[in-house]
Design a protein around this motif. Structure first.
Motif, PDB file in Angstrom:
ATOM      1  N   GLU A  74       0.813  -1.146  -0.031  1.00 31.93           N
ATOM      2  CA  GLU A  74      -0.069   0.082  -0.003  1.00 31.93           C
ATOM      3  C   GLU A  74       0.807   1.326  -0.110  1.00 31.93           C
ATOM      4  O   GLU A  74       0.561   2.266  -0.691  1.00 31.93           O
ATOM      5  N   TYR A 118       2.632  14.934  -1.454  1.00 33.19           N
ATOM      6  CA  TYR A 118       1.467  13.956  -1.277  1.00 33.19           C
ATOM      7  C   TYR A 118       2.031  12.658  -0.545  1.00 33.19           C
ATOM      8  O   TYR A 118       1.389  12.181   0.347  1.00 33.19           O
ATOM      9  N   ALA A 122       2.077  10.921   3.091  1.00 27.47           N
ATOM     10  CA  ALA A 122       1.353   9.515   3.410  1.00 27.47           C
ATOM     11  C   ALA A 122       2.179   8.772   4.088  1.00 27.47           C
ATOM     12  O   ALA A 122       1.868   7.990   5.099  1.00 27.47           O
ATOM     13  N   ASP A 128      -8.912   0.128   2.947  1.00 24.19           N
ATOM     14  CA  ASP A 128      -8.187  -0.985   2.812  1.00 24.19           C
ATOM     15  C   ASP A 128      -7.651  -1.923   3.647  1.00 24.19           C
ATOM     16  O   ASP A 128      -7.577  -3.126   3.520  1.00 24.19           O
ATOM     17  N   ASP A 157      -1.812  -0.904  -5.997  1.00 26.61           N
ATOM     18  CA  ASP A 157      -0.730  -0.559  -5.310  1.00 26.61           C
ATOM     19  C   ASP A 157       0.667  -0.509  -6.307  1.00 26.61           C
ATOM     20  O   ASP A 157       1.465   0.487  -6.135  1.00 26.61           O
ATOM     21  N   TRP A 176      -1.028   0.172 -10.922  1.00 24.38           N
ATOM     22  CA  TRP A 176      -1.963   1.387 -11.208  1.00 24.38           C
ATOM     23  C   TRP A 176      -1.375   2.813 -10.591  1.00 24.38           C
ATOM     24  O   TRP A 176      -1.204   3.807 -11.433  1.00 24.38           O
ATOM     25  N   VAL A 177      -0.969   2.717  -9.436  1.00 23.52           N
ATOM     26  CA  VAL A 177      -0.333   4.052  -8.681  1.00 23.52           C
ATOM     27  C   VAL A 177       0.924   4.709  -9.299  1.00 23.52           C
ATOM     28  O   VAL A 177       0.994   5.763  -9.867  1.00 23.52           O
ATOM     29  N   PHE A 204      -7.337  18.310   3.524  1.00 23.75           N
ATOM     30  CA  PHE A 204      -7.153  17.024   3.495  1.00 23.75           C
ATOM     31  C   PHE A 204      -6.305  16.619   5.024  1.00 23.75           C
ATOM     32  O   PHE A 204      -6.982  15.809   5.556  1.00 23.75           O
ATOM     33  N   ARG A 226     -16.240   4.887  -3.258  1.00 22.48           N
ATOM     34  CA  ARG A 226     -15.560   4.535  -2.051  1.00 22.48           C
ATOM     35  C   ARG A 226     -16.696   5.141  -0.942  1.00 22.48           C
ATOM     36  O   ARG A 226     -16.683   4.546   0.221  1.00 22.48           O
TER      37      ARG A 226
HETATM   38  C1  LIG Z   1      -7.529   0.596  -9.523  1.00 23.87           C
HETATM   39  C2  LIG Z   1      -8.653   0.375  -8.786  1.00 23.87           C
HETATM   40  C3  LIG Z   1      -9.874   0.717  -9.527  1.00 23.87           C
HETATM   41  C4  LIG Z   1      -8.471   0.457  -7.392  1.00 23.87           C
HETATM   42  C5  LIG Z   1      -7.292   0.744  -6.638  1.00 23.87           C
HETATM   43  C6  LIG Z   1      -7.236   1.589  -5.718  1.00 23.87           C
HETATM   44  C7  LIG Z   1      -5.927   1.925  -5.156  1.00 23.87           C
HETATM   45  C8  LIG Z   1      -4.959   2.443  -6.323  1.00 23.87           C
HETATM   46  C9  LIG Z   1      -6.128   2.883  -3.957  1.00 23.87           C
HETATM   47  C10 LIG Z   1      -6.962   2.259  -3.125  1.00 23.87           C
HETATM   48  C11 LIG Z   1      -6.849   3.166  -1.825  1.00 23.87           C
HETATM   49  C12 LIG Z   1      -5.516   3.717  -1.966  1.00 23.87           C
HETATM   50  C13 LIG Z   1      -4.947   4.346  -1.075  1.00 23.87           C
HETATM   51  C14 LIG Z   1      -3.836   5.490  -1.282  1.00 23.87           C
HETATM   52  C15 LIG Z   1      -3.102   5.172  -2.671  1.00 23.87           C
HETATM   53  C16 LIG Z   1      -4.137   4.422  -3.678  1.00 23.87           C
HETATM   54  C17 LIG Z   1      -4.960   3.241  -3.121  1.00 23.87           C
HETATM   55  C18 LIG Z   1      -4.050   2.259  -3.134  1.00 23.87           C
HETATM   56  C19 LIG Z   1      -2.845   6.092  -0.399  1.00 23.87           C
HETATM   57  C20 LIG Z   1      -1.918   5.299  -0.061  1.00 23.87           C
HETATM   58  C21 LIG Z   1      -2.454   7.403  -1.017  1.00 23.87           C
HETATM   59  C22 LIG Z   1      -1.799   8.426  -0.151  1.00 23.87           C
HETATM   60  C23 LIG Z   1      -2.615   9.016   0.922  1.00 23.87           C
HETATM   61  O1  LIG Z   1      -2.067   9.957   1.794  1.00 23.87           O
HETATM   62  C24 LIG Z   1      -3.378   7.606   1.739  1.00 23.87           C
HETATM   63  C25 LIG Z   1      -4.403   8.253   2.457  1.00 23.87           C
HETATM   64  C26 LIG Z   1      -2.230   6.916   2.529  1.00 23.87           C
HETATM   65  C27 LIG Z   1      -4.073   6.758   0.763  1.00 23.87           C
HETATM   66  C28 LIG Z   1      -4.674   5.435   1.290  1.00 23.87           C
HETATM   67  C29 LIG Z   1      -5.493   4.869   0.556  1.00 23.87           C
END
Ligand SMILES: CC(C)CCC[C@@H](C)[C@H]1CC=C2C3=C(CC[C@@]21C)[C@@]1(C)CC[C@H](O)C(C)(C)[C@@H]1CC3
Ligand SMILES: NC(=O)C1=CN([C@@H]2O[C@H](COP(=O)(O)OP(=O)(O)OC[C@H]3O[C@@H](n4cnc5c(N)ncnc54)[C@H](OP(=O)(O)O)[C@@H]3O)[C@@H](O)[C@H]2O)C=CC1
Length: 418
Positions: free
Chosen positions: A193, A233, A237, A249, A263, A266-267, A304, A386
């Motif tokens: 994550e 950002y 995190a 998650d 994770d 896609w990211v 945020f 979500r």
């Molecule tokens: C591709 C799909 C449709 C869904 C995938 C979703 C994931 C990419 C996201 C689900 C929740 C996430 C979070 C973050 C990144 C994206 C994913 C993994 C996060 C780590 C980003 C940074 C923020 O500060 C956070 C609050 C830590 C986020 C937590 C949720």
């Protein structure tokens, strides 16, 4: 799994048919975006300019690089942590322990990359490898998710996630069967994550900036803003790493293809789209506009961070002086819901701040193309969906108290609009 063991949780994401479509569409969309960003017209909608052949996608050298990257992040995760945090209570009343050393991993990665670059590591070559790198990561996520699925077959029922155990193989593979798959104390979901993908994203952004500087003599203001905003950002995190332990998650979703691919692939490859776009489509940006965009980013970040910190502080210690004066609604579970402060403005103020920041990430790319606004569009859809999932869970958890909260705070994300 016998029908007796299959959970009765309602199916999400359109059930087996919906997740089958997502299994195919998510990687396809990611490759479409990677190809569109480097093409002349940079069209978000419409067919890609060309389809790459297997020789352009598959490279054993790139796969090796990916494994070195994952290995490095595992090694940094295993380093001694400044703190070990406990997660929320699980079904069997136990609590898992998590190392808090994500920010340290970010700093050490930056130091190693810096040393590498000064020793001649060609970081500027990374943008040219994004396609095979995305391909290798997708393949790895798929195989990894199959292994997670197999591992969950031997997991006790108490270790399974509420949602990913319908008995339908594809659905469960996508959502993830086991809640917190671990090898010893190594937690796969928590690691994925926040580490390889999130840190990989800022490294890709930096490589795009360096490549732009090589091509045009210096990085553009637009590229610097996108890099700076997204680094903030990711840094945020990892600095507030512990608060990820209360996200949906970690506490609700199983670890399957959705999160593994999300994770790891896609990211880094779609969240870096604005920087990719800017490398191939330079955009002029004047100082007044840049200042306005910084202002928008600052407002988004203020909301945020303020909202997330307020809730986390309140959940950890409701009598903390910074939250003790806030108005609350008691619930039958013994927990309370905030009805003033950020959480009295809308029911998901943190989503609002996140969306405002997403707008600020796209604005440096100008308004001539829709492509750099993909993140804003996707993210709006993701957060609206979500939010609906979270509301259903809260209604189940808090019943009447949640209904009372909804009455007191009628708007979900945007005051007076939604
Ligand atoms: C591709 C799909 C449709 C869904 C995938 C979703 C994931 C990419 C996201 C689900 C929740 C996430 C979070 C973050 C990144 C994206 C994913 C993994 C996060 C780590 C980003 C940074 C923020 O500060 C956070 C609050 C830590 C986020 C937590 C949720
Ligand atoms: N960049 C990206 O791709 C993504 C970023 N995010 C970001 O991640 C962050 C976390 O999001 P997410 O996990 O969805 O959810 P939240 O952090 O919004 O947490 C929702 C939970 O907060 C608690 N809660 C809700 N209302 C109240 C209230 N009034 N008072 C006290 N507690 C309340 C409830 O849990 P309980 O009562 O059990 O504590 C609820 O289930 C957000 O900032 C979001 O924007 C999310 C997804 C993707």
């Amino acid at each position: 799994m016998t029908p007796r063991e299959a959970s009765q949780a309602p199916l999400e994401f359109g059930g087996p048919l919906g997740v089958t479509a997502m299994l195919l569409l998510l990687p396809a969309t990611m490759f479409h975006l990677l190809l569109a960003a480097r093409s002349g017209p940079a069209r978000l909608l419409g067919p890609p300019a060309y389809l790459p052949g297997l020789e352009e996608l598959w490279s054993p050298r790139v796969l090796l690089l990916l494994f070195i990257w994952l290995g490095l992040q595992v090694a940094l995760y295993l380093l001694p942590a400044r703190k070990v945090a406990e997660g929320l209570e699980l079904k069997d009343k136990s609590r898992l322990r998590y190392p808090i050393n994500g920010f340290q991993a970010l700093v050490l990665t930056a130091v190693l990359v810096g040393l590498g670059v000064s020793a001649g590591l060609p970081l500027g070559a990374l943008p040219g490898m994004l396609l095979p790198m995305a391909f290798a990561t997708t393949l790895t996520s798929f195989i990894f998710s199959l292994l997670l699925y197999a591992k969950a077959l031997a997991a006790p029922v108490s270790a399974l996630a509420p949602g990913g155990n319908s008995g339908n193989h594809i659905y469960d593979f996508f959502l993830g069967r086991e809640l917190n798959p671990r090898l010893g104390s190594f937690d796969f979901k928590y690691f994925c994550e926040l580490r390889p993908g999130l840190i990989g994203w800022v490294i890709i952004n930096l490589a795009l900036l360096m490549q732009e500087a090589e091509l045009r003599g210096s990085p553009s203001l637009a590229m610097c803003l996108v890099n700076g905003f997204q680094l903030l950002y990711v840094g945020d995190a990892l600095w507030y790493e512990e608060s990820v332990l209360t996200t949906m998650d970690i506490i609700h979703d199983g670890f399957g293809f959705m999160l593994a691919f999300g994770d790891l692939a896609w990211v880094p490859f779609t969240y870096s789209l604005q920087a990719q776009f800017l490398l191939y489509h330079p955009q002029p940006l004047g100082l007044p506009m840049a200042l306005l965009i910084c202002f928008i980013k600052a407002i988004g970040y203020y909301i945020f961070r303020g909202a997330n910190s307020q809730k986390n502080t309140f959940r950890k210690n409701p009598s903390d002086p910074s939250v003790a004066g806030l108005e609350t609604i008691p619930t039958a579970t013994g927990r309370q819901l905030l009805v003033s402060g950020w959480w009295g403005m809308v029911r998901h103020p943190n989503y609002l701040g996140d969306l405002i920041m997403a707008l600020a990430w796209s604005l440096p790319c100008g308004i001539s193309h829709l492509l750099p606004y993909f993140y804003l569009l996707y993210f709006t859809a993701l957060l609206v969906h979500r939010e609906a999932r979270d509301e259903q869970q809260c209604l189940r958890k808090y019943g009447r108290a949640w209904q009372e909260y909804c009455k007191r705070v009628p708007y979900r994300i945007l005051p007076y609009v939604y």
